[in-house]
Motif scaffolding. Structure first.
Motif, short mmCIF file in Angstrom:
data_model
loop_
_atom_site.label_atom_id
_atom_site.label_comp_id
_atom_site.label_asym_id
_atom_site.label_seq_id
_atom_site.Cartn_x
_atom_site.Cartn_y
_atom_site.Cartn_z
N ASN A 94 -0.73 -9.85 10.45
CA ASN A 94 -1.80 -10.52 9.72
C ASN A 94 -2.58 -11.37 10.71
O ASN A 94 -2.01 -12.23 11.38
CB ASN A 94 -1.19 -11.39 8.61
CG ASN A 94 -2.25 -11.95 7.70
OD1 ASN A 94 -3.34 -12.30 8.14
ND2 ASN A 94 -1.93 -12.05 6.42
N GLU A 95 -3.88 -11.10 10.80
CA GLU A 95 -4.70 -11.82 11.79
C GLU A 95 -4.74 -13.33 11.55
O GLU A 95 -5.09 -14.11 12.44
CB GLU A 95 -6.14 -11.27 11.80
CG GLU A 95 -6.80 -11.40 10.45
CD GLU A 95 -8.27 -10.94 10.43
OE1 GLU A 95 -9.04 -11.39 11.29
OE2 GLU A 95 -8.62 -10.15 9.53
N PHE A 96 -4.36 -13.77 10.33
CA PHE A 96 -4.40 -15.21 10.02
C PHE A 96 -3.08 -15.91 10.33
O PHE A 96 -2.96 -17.11 10.15
CB PHE A 96 -4.74 -15.41 8.53
CG PHE A 96 -6.07 -14.82 8.15
CD1 PHE A 96 -7.25 -15.39 8.59
CD2 PHE A 96 -6.12 -13.66 7.38
CE1 PHE A 96 -8.47 -14.83 8.26
CE2 PHE A 96 -7.34 -13.10 7.04
CZ PHE A 96 -8.52 -13.68 7.48
N ILE A 97 -2.06 -15.13 10.75
CA ILE A 97 -0.74 -15.71 10.99
C ILE A 97 -0.30 -15.43 12.42
O ILE A 97 -0.19 -14.27 12.82
CB ILE A 97 0.30 -15.10 10.00
CG1 ILE A 97 -0.13 -15.38 8.56
CG2 ILE A 97 1.70 -15.65 10.27
CD1 ILE A 97 0.71 -14.68 7.51
N ARG A 150 2.24 -19.98 12.85
CA ARG A 150 1.13 -20.93 12.76
C ARG A 150 -0.02 -20.32 11.98
O ARG A 150 -0.29 -19.12 12.11
CB ARG A 150 0.64 -21.33 14.15
CG ARG A 150 1.44 -22.46 14.75
CD ARG A 150 0.86 -22.97 16.05
NE ARG A 150 0.78 -21.90 17.04
CZ ARG A 150 -0.34 -21.40 17.51
NH1 ARG A 150 -1.52 -21.85 17.11
NH2 ARG A 150 -0.31 -20.43 18.40
N VAL A 151 -0.67 -21.16 11.18
CA VAL A 151 -1.86 -20.74 10.43
C VAL A 151 -2.91 -21.83 10.57
O VAL A 151 -2.58 -23.01 10.68
CB VAL A 151 -1.53 -20.55 8.92
CG1 VAL A 151 -0.68 -19.31 8.70
CG2 VAL A 151 -0.85 -21.78 8.34
N GLU A 152 -4.19 -21.45 10.56
CA GLU A 152 -5.23 -22.47 10.72
C GLU A 152 -5.43 -23.29 9.46
O GLU A 152 -5.54 -24.50 9.52
CB GLU A 152 -6.53 -21.82 11.18
CG GLU A 152 -6.46 -21.53 12.67
CD GLU A 152 -7.78 -21.16 13.30
OE1 GLU A 152 -8.83 -21.25 12.62
OE2 GLU A 152 -7.72 -20.76 14.48
N LYS A 153 -5.46 -22.61 8.32
CA LYS A 153 -5.67 -23.36 7.07
C LYS A 153 -4.32 -23.53 6.38
O LYS A 153 -3.98 -22.79 5.46
CB LYS A 153 -6.66 -22.61 6.18
CG LYS A 153 -8.01 -22.51 6.86
CD LYS A 153 -9.05 -21.90 5.99
CE LYS A 153 -10.39 -21.99 6.71
NZ LYS A 153 -11.44 -21.21 6.03
N SER A 179 1.47 -29.34 15.24
CA SER A 179 2.01 -30.07 14.10
C SER A 179 1.18 -29.88 12.83
O SER A 179 1.70 -29.91 11.72
CB SER A 179 2.17 -31.53 14.53
OG SER A 179 1.87 -32.39 13.51
N ASN A 180 -0.12 -29.59 13.01
CA ASN A 180 -0.98 -29.31 11.85
C ASN A 180 -0.93 -27.86 11.39
O ASN A 180 -1.45 -27.52 10.33
CB ASN A 180 -2.44 -29.64 12.19
CG ASN A 180 -2.66 -31.13 12.28
OD1 ASN A 180 -2.09 -31.88 11.49
ND2 ASN A 180 -3.46 -31.57 13.24
N GLN A 181 -0.36 -26.98 12.22
CA GLN A 181 -0.45 -25.55 11.90
C GLN A 181 0.89 -24.87 11.64
O GLN A 181 0.94 -23.78 11.07
CB GLN A 181 -1.13 -24.81 13.07
CG GLN A 181 -2.58 -25.22 13.27
CD GLN A 181 -3.29 -24.38 14.33
OE1 GLN A 181 -2.65 -23.67 15.11
NE2 GLN A 181 -4.61 -24.45 14.32
N VAL A 182 2.00 -25.48 12.07
CA VAL A 182 3.28 -24.77 11.99
C VAL A 182 3.84 -24.70 10.57
O VAL A 182 3.66 -25.62 9.77
CB VAL A 182 4.37 -25.40 12.91
CG1 VAL A 182 4.05 -25.15 14.37
CG2 VAL A 182 4.55 -26.88 12.62
N TYR A 228 -1.67 -11.92 2.62
CA TYR A 228 -2.36 -13.22 2.64
C TYR A 228 -3.72 -13.11 3.33
O TYR A 228 -3.84 -12.48 4.39
CB TYR A 228 -1.48 -14.24 3.39
CG TYR A 228 -2.15 -15.55 3.68
CD1 TYR A 228 -2.45 -16.45 2.65
CD2 TYR A 228 -2.50 -15.89 4.99
CE1 TYR A 228 -3.09 -17.65 2.92
CE2 TYR A 228 -3.14 -17.09 5.26
CZ TYR A 228 -3.43 -17.98 4.22
OH TYR A 228 -4.06 -19.16 4.51
N ILE A 229 -4.70 -13.70 2.71
CA ILE A 229 -6.04 -13.74 3.32
C ILE A 229 -6.41 -15.19 3.58
O ILE A 229 -6.53 -15.98 2.64
CB ILE A 229 -7.09 -13.07 2.40
CG1 ILE A 229 -6.71 -11.59 2.20
CG2 ILE A 229 -8.49 -13.18 3.01
CD1 ILE A 229 -7.53 -10.89 1.15
N GLY A 230 -6.54 -15.53 4.84
CA GLY A 230 -6.69 -16.95 5.23
C GLY A 230 -8.11 -17.44 5.34
O GLY A 230 -8.42 -18.22 6.24
#
Ligand SMILES: *Cc1c(COP(=O)(O)O)cnc(C)c1O
Length: 367
Positions: free
Chosen positions: A266-269, A288-291, A337-340, A364-366
């Motif tokens: 998944n490109e968002f993960i 890690r994920v951005e949102k 710490s914000n993404q894990v 999942y679509i991020g």
């Protein structure tokens, strides 16, 4: 609901449960509760498996770090380099000794970035204390070169990475001192608190044996201000049983990790980054994920358990305010710490739950 972790599955199978109960019963029969033969046996078993001369049982991981560092006899204000994204206990072990933790950013393996250590070395630096975070061994070649070049003590916080290896050599065998926790959810866990220090150095071993037991040198003589930080005999008896199951439990977790690594696409993960020379014992499977808030809501909706390791980086934690750090000081640590997000991964997790996690994460679509 898919749980994040299930410790009950580790001890409820008939064979291991009866072996644990037998071990506890033997301890009651012997009524040898403090520093007896089970502690000695565990210290010996664990140090032999690690390829280190001496193991000293301690009551928990934090005290292992605090007492180990105490035994080095450093001066107040001396500096110890630690990685900025470690669990706070690593840093507490340093500040408990009135020493200054000097933080260094991790790289994308989440372990300390060896390229960023030397710029933090000053005339007060005495040691580097690395953490093999989440279960993957750190780059011990690069780190050892630096500690040798500058004449610094190398210490390892192995609390999350029991028996992981760097180029085939077991962690805990690189440092002058290495620290372990057997908190129940660690890769090797007791049924309560427990810890251990490894060292090849006989003087340090003797000091630590004294420090964990009030600073005793013999029955009524105390040479230094000690602690009571002894490993319990009953916990050691249980750990002697659980040590025999380590490979079984570890390979079960590893098989799940391999499936996640191969099948989550998944490109968002962002999946964990593995170093070719290191092994990973999968204490935690951290993506890690951005949102992140959006991703966590998706996990909640789909009843997939998760944890965050760790939501507040130590340098921004209130207890460490006195170090004088502020937001922005360690950008990579703060970003991590914000993404894990740690995914469910535990001994006994069903294939169908693993399939569900993979399937749902791929959906999942991020954005
Ligand atoms: C768990 C942990 C500790 C502390 O161990 P306790 O037995 O809980 O005191 C120290 N360092 C790291 C990296 C840990 O994960």
């Amino acid at each position: 609901m898919i749980s994040f972790n299930r410790l009950d599955l580790l001890h409820n199978e008939v064979k291991i449960k009866s072996e644990i109960l037998d071990a506890v019963e033997r301890s009651i029969t012997k009524s040898e509760f403090i520093l007896g033969t089970e502690v000695q046996k565990f210290e010996n078993n664990f140090s032999v498996l690690s390829g280190v001369k001496y193991g000293i049982g301690i009551d928990n991981g934090l005290n292992a770090i605090s007492i180990g560092i105490n035994a080095l006899g450093l001066n107040p204000g001396d500096e110890i380099i630690v990685q900025a994204n470690t669990y706070i206990a690593t840093i507490l072990g340093v500040v408990r000794n009135h020493l200054k933790p000097v933080l260094v950013e991790p790289d994308y393996t989440y372990n300390i970035d060896p390229l960023k250590i030397e710029e933090k070395i000053t005339s007060k630096t005495k040691a580097v204390l690395i953490t093999h975070l989440y279960g993957q061994a750190s780059n011990m070649d690069a780190i050892s070169v630096i500690t040798k070049r500058h004449g610094l003590y190398l210490m390892e916080d192995c609390a999350q990475a029991h028996f992981s290896t760097w180029k085939g050599k077991v962690i805990g065998s690189f440092g002058v001192l290495s620290f372990f926790s057997f908190y129940p959810s660690k890769p090797l866990g007791a049924l309560g608190d427990a810890g251990l220090i490894l060292t090849d150095n006989e003087q340090l071993r003797d000091k630590i044996i004294s420090l964990r037991n009030y600073g005793k040198v013999d029955k009524y003589n105390h040479k230094v201000i000690g602690f009571n930080a002894r490993l319990d005999e009953v916990q050691a008896a249980i750990l002697n049983v659980k040590l025999n199951y380590f490979n079984l439990h570890n390979s079960y977790r590893t098989n799940i990790a391999i499936r996640y690594l191969n099948e989550i696409r998944n490109e968002f993960i962002s999946l964990p980054l593995l170093n070719d020379h290191a092994t990973h014992v999968w204490h935690l499977f951290v993506v890690r994920v951005e949102k992140r808030e959006m991703f966590l809501n998706y996990l909640r909706e789909n009843k997939i358990g998760f944890e965050i390791h760790y939501p507040i980086p130590p340098h921004l934690d209130e207890a460490l305010n006195f170090l004088g750090h502020r937001s922005g000081d360690f950008p990579l640590t703060e970003k991590f710490s914000n993404q894990v997000v740690s995914l469910p991964l535990y001994y006994g997790m069903t294939e169908s739950d693993v399939n569900t996690v993979i399937y749902k994460l791929n959906e999942y679509i991020g954005v």
